[in-house]
Motif scaffolding. Structure first.
Motif, short mmCIF file in Angstrom:
data_model
loop_
_atom_site.label_atom_id
_atom_site.label_comp_id
_atom_site.label_asym_id
_atom_site.label_seq_id
_atom_site.Cartn_x
_atom_site.Cartn_y
_atom_site.Cartn_z
N ASP A 124 0.72 -1.00 -0.27
CA ASP A 124 -0.02 -0.48 -0.28
C ASP A 124 1.06 0.88 0.25
O ASP A 124 1.99 0.83 0.82
CB ASP A 124 -0.80 -0.04 1.26
N PRO A 125 0.52 2.12 -0.71
CA PRO A 125 0.96 3.50 -1.07
C PRO A 125 1.45 4.49 0.64
O PRO A 125 1.97 4.67 0.80
CB PRO A 125 0.79 4.44 -1.68
N THR A 158 -0.72 -4.21 -11.03
CA THR A 158 0.57 -4.45 -9.68
C THR A 158 0.09 -4.17 -8.67
O THR A 158 -0.04 -4.68 -7.44
CB THR A 158 0.75 -2.53 -9.75
N LEU A 159 -2.07 -4.92 -8.79
CA LEU A 159 -2.56 -5.27 -8.30
C LEU A 159 -2.57 -7.10 -8.01
O LEU A 159 -3.51 -7.47 -6.74
CB LEU A 159 -4.12 -4.51 -7.77
N SER A 191 -7.21 -3.40 -3.95
CA SER A 191 -7.56 -4.26 -4.87
C SER A 191 -8.41 -5.52 -4.43
O SER A 191 -9.05 -5.83 -4.57
CB SER A 191 -6.33 -5.69 -4.78
N LYS A 192 -7.97 -5.34 -2.70
CA LYS A 192 -9.32 -5.78 -1.72
C LYS A 192 -10.92 -5.24 -1.92
O LYS A 192 -11.80 -6.04 -1.85
CB LYS A 192 -8.81 -6.01 -0.48
N SER A 314 -7.00 -12.98 -0.41
CA SER A 314 -8.22 -13.31 -1.29
C SER A 314 -9.49 -12.61 -0.40
O SER A 314 -10.13 -13.53 0.24
CB SER A 314 -7.86 -13.35 -1.89
N VAL A 315 -10.40 -11.72 -0.90
CA VAL A 315 -11.93 -11.74 -0.51
C VAL A 315 -12.54 -12.41 -1.84
O VAL A 315 -13.55 -13.89 -0.80
CB VAL A 315 -11.48 -10.23 -0.60
#
Length: 363
Positions: A124-125, A158-159, A191-192, A314-315
Motif C-alpha cells: 500500500d502507498p 500491480t494489484l 485490490s481488496k 484474498s476476498v
C-alpha cells in the motif's frame, strides 16, 4: 515521586483499555463475529512470530518460496497422473447470465471502506488508517479506479501481487520443518476493495439464481461453523435414536486453494454459473498472471507466478473455491450419502442397518 507517577500512569492506561474494550463490545453487541474477535484477542494475546532457526532471513524467504511452489507442483503432477475420467456430468446454467458488472457508486465504496479492517500491507502507498481519515478526498479517485477495472474487464498487474507470510499451523509443531507452515497472503487495500465490489455482484447473482450449495456453511450469510455442527450433530443423534449406527468420514484437502486449475474454474463459471462477456473476462484477468513473494521482516524472495489457485487471504478466493468444488456435492448426492461442507472440509456420513439380514457388501 517516580514510583507514584508510574503507578498513576499505569492505572490510567488500564482504565483507558477497559473503557475502550467496553465501548467496542457495546458498539458491536449485535455483531457476534466482532464480539468473538474482541473476546478472543483478550483471552489469547498476540504471540511472538515463529520461524525456523536460520540466521539469514534472505535465504529463508527463498527457501519458503521454493518449498511452497514445489509443493503445489508436486500435487498438481499427482492429480494429472491420477485424473479420473468423466465421473460426473457438469450442470448447465439456466437463467439470466451475468455479462457485466454494474458500476460502483461513491456511497458503496465509502461503505465498503468503512466496513474493511484497518490492516495495511507493505504494497500500500499509505497506511489504511490514513486512507480512511482522508476518505472525502480519496473516495472519488478510488471509485474511478474500481469502475475502470469493471468497465475494462481487467485487473491491473500491480494489484495482482501478494506478499506472503509463512505462519506455523500449530504452536506444537516443529518450527524447523517447512511443511508445518501455511502461506498467508497480504494484498493491497485497493485490490481488496475491487474484489469486495465484484463479490457483492457475484453473490447477488448466485442468490438470485439459487446457485449456492445448500449444505455449505462457509462464506454464506447466516451460515457458520455453528450451523454446520448443529446439522451434522442433529442428523447423527436422530439416527442413534432410531437405533441405527452412523459411519462418519472427515475429508481434508491438501493445499486446496493453491492447487485449483484456473482454466477449469473459468469454464465452470461460464457453464454452471452463467458468467459471460466482460464479467468472465474480468475473472480471467483476475486469475491470470498473479505473483507472490515471501516476505520475512525486510527480506523478500524472488517473485513466483501462480499458475494455479489464488492467494490465501484474498476476498474472492473462498467463494470461487466453493464454486470450483460444487460438483462434489452432485457426486455425493448421486451416491445417496449425507454430507456437509465447511470451506474445504467435508463431512460424509451414512446411516447403517445393523439387522442380521444385512450383508457385509450392502453395508
Amino acid at each position: 515521586m517516580y514510583n507514584k507517577a508510574r503507578t498513576t500512569t499505569n492505572n490510567l492506561i488500564a482504565l483507558a483499555k477497559r473503557s475502550f474494550t467496553k465501548d467496542c463490545l457495546l458498539s458491536n453487541k449485535h455483531n457476534p463475529r466482532e464480539v468473538y474477535k474482541i473476546t478472543n484477542s483478550l483471552l489469547k494475546p498476540r504471540k511472538a512470530k515463529v520461524l525456523p532457526s536460520v540466521q539469514n532471513d534472505a535465504s529463508l524467504s527463498d527457501q519458503f518460496s521454493e518449498f511452497f511452489h514445489d509443493k503445489v507442483s508436486t500435487i498438481r503432477q499427482e492429480l494429472s497422473v491420477n485424473k479420473p475420467t468423466n465421473i460426473f456430468t457438469e450442470k448447465k446454467f439456466e437463467g439470466r447470465t451475468l455479462e457485466n458488472f454494474c458500476l460502483a457508486t461513491e456511497d458503496e465504496i465509502r461503505e465498503t471502506i468503512q466496513k474493511s479492517a484497518s490492516k495495511s500491507c507493505s504494497l500500500d502507498p499509505l497506511p489504511t488508517w490514513i486512507l480512511k481519515k482522508s476518505e472525502v478526498e480519496l473516495i472519488p479517485v478510488i471509485t474511478q479506479i474500481v469502475n475502470t477495472s469493471l468497465v475494462g474487464a481487467e485487473v491491473c498487474e500491480t494489484l495482482k501481487t501478494a506478499h506472503v507470510t509463512p505462519l506455523i499451523k500449530k504452536s506444537t509443531l516443529d518450527r524447523n520443518v517447512l511443511k508445518n507452515y501455511r502461506p498467508v497472503s497480504n494484498l493491497s487495500f485497493i485490490s481488496k476493495i475491487i474484489e469486495k465490489v465484484v463479490l457483492n455482484r457475484f453473490k447477488y447473482h448466485l442468490c438470485e439464481n439459487n446457485l449456492q450449495e445448500k449444505f455449505q456453511s462457509a462464506y454464506k450469510k447466516q451460515h457458520s461453523t455453528e450451523s454446520a455442527l448443529l446439522r451434522v450433530h442433529n442428523d447423527i443423534v436422530c439416527s442413534l435414536d432410531r437405533k441405527k449406527p452412523v459411519s462418519l468420514v472427515l475429508l481434508d484437502l491438501s493445499a486446496a486453494f493453491d492447487t485449483i486449475d484456473q482454466s477449469i474454474l473459468l469454464g465452470r463459471l461460464e457453464t454452471r454459473y452463467g458468467i459471460s462477456g466482460d464479467a468472465l473476462k474480468w475473472f480471467e484477468s483476475y486469475l491470470n498472471g498473479r505473483q507472490s513473494r515471501i516476505v520475512i521482516d525486510t527480506s523478500q524472495s524472488m517473485p513466483k507466478v501462480l499458475d494455479f489457485g489464488f492467494p490465501q487471504g484474498s476476498v474472492l478466493g473462498p467463494v470461487l473455491f466453493t464454486a470450483y468444488t460444487a460438483p462434489i456435492g452432485d457426486i455425493i448426492r448421486e451416491m445417496g450419502l449425507d454430507y456437509h461442507f465447511y470451506a474445504d472440509d467435508t463431512q460424509l456420513y451414512v446411516e447403517l442397518d445393523p439387522s442380521p439380514d444385512t450383508t457385509t457388501s450392502e453395508l
